[in-house]
Motif scaffolding. Structure first.
Motif, PDB file in Angstrom:
ATOM      1  N   PHE A   2      30.816  15.960  16.669  1.00 36.29           N
ATOM      2  CA  PHE A   2      30.820  15.401  15.321  1.00 36.29           C
ATOM      3  C   PHE A   2      29.436  15.493  14.683  1.00 36.29           C
ATOM      4  CE2 PHE A   2      34.780  13.154  16.641  1.00 36.29           C
ATOM      5  CZ  PHE A   2      35.570  13.483  15.544  1.00 36.29           C
ATOM      6  N   VAL A   3      28.375  15.238  15.472  1.00 36.02           N
ATOM      7  CA  VAL A   3      27.013  15.347  14.929  1.00 36.02           C
ATOM      8  C   VAL A   3      26.719  16.792  14.547  1.00 36.02           C
ATOM      9  CG1 VAL A   3      24.554  15.046  15.452  1.00 36.02           C
ATOM     10  CG2 VAL A   3      26.197  13.322  16.209  1.00 36.02           C
ATOM     11  N   TRP A   4      27.164  17.733  15.383  1.00 38.98           N
ATOM     12  CA  TRP A   4      26.992  19.158  15.069  1.00 38.98           C
ATOM     13  C   TRP A   4      27.736  19.508  13.775  1.00 38.98           C
ATOM     14  CZ3 TRP A   4      30.693  23.392  16.779  1.00 38.98           C
ATOM     15  CH2 TRP A   4      30.219  24.659  16.393  1.00 38.98           C
ATOM     16  N   ASP A   5      28.951  19.015  13.634  1.00 38.73           N
ATOM     17  CA  ASP A   5      29.734  19.272  12.430  1.00 38.73           C
ATOM     18  C   ASP A   5      28.997  18.746  11.189  1.00 38.73           C
ATOM     19  OD1 ASP A   5      32.520  20.084  11.353  1.00 38.73           O
ATOM     20  OD2 ASP A   5      32.262  18.062  10.565  1.00 38.73           O
ATOM     21  N   ASP A   6      28.362  17.585  11.325  1.00 38.67           N
ATOM     22  CA  ASP A   6      27.595  17.024  10.213  1.00 38.67           C
ATOM     23  C   ASP A   6      26.371  17.889   9.895  1.00 38.67           C
ATOM     24  OD1 ASP A   6      29.349  14.887   9.947  1.00 38.67           O
ATOM     25  OD2 ASP A   6      28.207  13.617  11.325  1.00 38.67           O
TER      26      ASP A   6
END
Length: 350
Positions: free
Chosen positions: A85-89
């Motif tokens: 999720f952090v990567w997606d952000d």
């Protein structure tokens, strides 16, 4: 756990009635340890972890999916999911701010960390080090053949994120079939399916994993998640000039109105549920055939039942996640274009 109110346009009574929600008993420790891991790996600033991490419900999503997983497997999956999720952000912020060179560097570094995680554990970019740590742990549970498959599948996900990056930078809306193929990668369908196996405690042999009924059930559980996400996200993504959403592809390339596109996405979501309920019976019969009275056969049959049960859990976990996670509560943000839990800086570039 008290169920939140679901808007009528997004309500799926069959999920609420026929897919009972469960949480892994390790969930309270999972939540606490994933918070600590996000801090340790510097993936989110301490103030954002304190204020937002629990409300984003990333651990709830995974704890509702991989029931029966050993605690250490559950923890590794939850940390990897939080990383994802952090990567997606970061990917989203790089698009929004036009940081093409930053994204290119990150993509190459993630490919390298995936191939040799031990060599990237101390990388200065937290996302690279976080992936290395996650993959190293996930690789410790099953044989090298599973590790190679997981690695191959995630290389494809990174490349798909690159295609999405360029589509968004160029304002290019993919056609429906192109979008569906790309979405299976950006949503990481086969990654989440691969992780059913360490949760069940064994790698499935190819004839079982590639059995048409097993593969179809796995795909339906993932397509449901991706398309329900598109259904929930469609209004805000249209408002934000997004280009990647099944509804937006239907409007642009099939000439549907917004109302017709919503109806079509919902029809596909409903179809995933009804088709799964049919194919589920075929997978149960497969598990029964595998459980032939031998030790290996009985273990294999049990593993297939575990994987199938968790495919079923994915429906309810994804459904409730979309109505509980702060990730989708856009109306509560000070700036609808900037999620309050993200770091707008180009991390790793200092």
């Amino acid at each position: 756990m008290t169920a939140p109110a679901v808007p009528p346009s997004l309500s799926l009574p069959v999920i609420e009635a026929a897919f009972p929600r469960q949480l892994h008993p390790y969930w309270p420790q999972l939540q606490e340890k994933t918070r600590a891991w996000l801090l340790e790996m510097r993936l989110m600033p301490a103030d954002k972890v304190a204020e937002y991490a629990d409300g984003l419900c990333y651990t709830d999503l995974m704890a509702g999916f991989y029931l029966g997983a050993p605690d250490e497997v559950m923890q590794a999956i939850a940390d990897y999911s939080a990383w994802f999720f952090v990567w997606d952000d970061r990917h989203d912020r790089d698009v929004v701010h036009g940081r093409t060179s930053s994204w290119r560097r990150l993509r190459f570094r993630l490919h390298a960390a995936l191939d040799s995680p031990a060599e990237h554990l101390r990388h200065p970019d937290p996302l690279v080090a976080g992936l290395a740590d996650s993959v190293r742990r996930l690789h410790s549970f099953l044989p090298g053949t599973w590790n190679a498959r997981f690695t191959r599948h995630f290389h494809a996900v990174i490349d798909a994120y690159d295609r999405e990056f360029h589509n968004r930078i160029e304002g290019r809306i993919p056609g429906v079939e192109e979008y569906l193929a790309l979405r299976r990668l950006t949503f990481a369908h086969w990654i989440w399916t691969d992780l059913l196996e360490p949760s069940a405690g064994r790698e499935l042999p190819d004839p079982v994993r590639k059995h048409p009924a097993f593969r179809r059930a796995a795909l339906l559980s993932q397509e449901f998640a991706a398309w329900y996400n598109d259904l929930c996200s469609l209004p805000k993504e249209i408002a934000g000039d997004e280009v990647h959403n099944l509804g937006i592809s239907l409007i642009t390339h099939e000439g549907l109105t917004l109302e017709e596109a919503v109806e079509e996405v919902r029809r596909r979501v409903d179809g995933c549920i009804s088709d799964f309920l049919v194919i589920e019976k075929d997978v149960l019969r497969l598990a029964d055939r595998l459980a032939d009275g031998t030790v290996r056969g009985n273990q294999l049959g049990a593993a297939v039942r575990s994987c199938l049960g968790n495919m079923r859990n994915w429906f309810s976990s994804v459904y409730w996640f979309h109505h509980e996670s702060g990730r989708y509560m856009v109306d509560s943000w000070d700036d609808r274009s900037t999620p309050p839990y993200v770091n707008n800086e180009a991390a790793g570039e200092k």
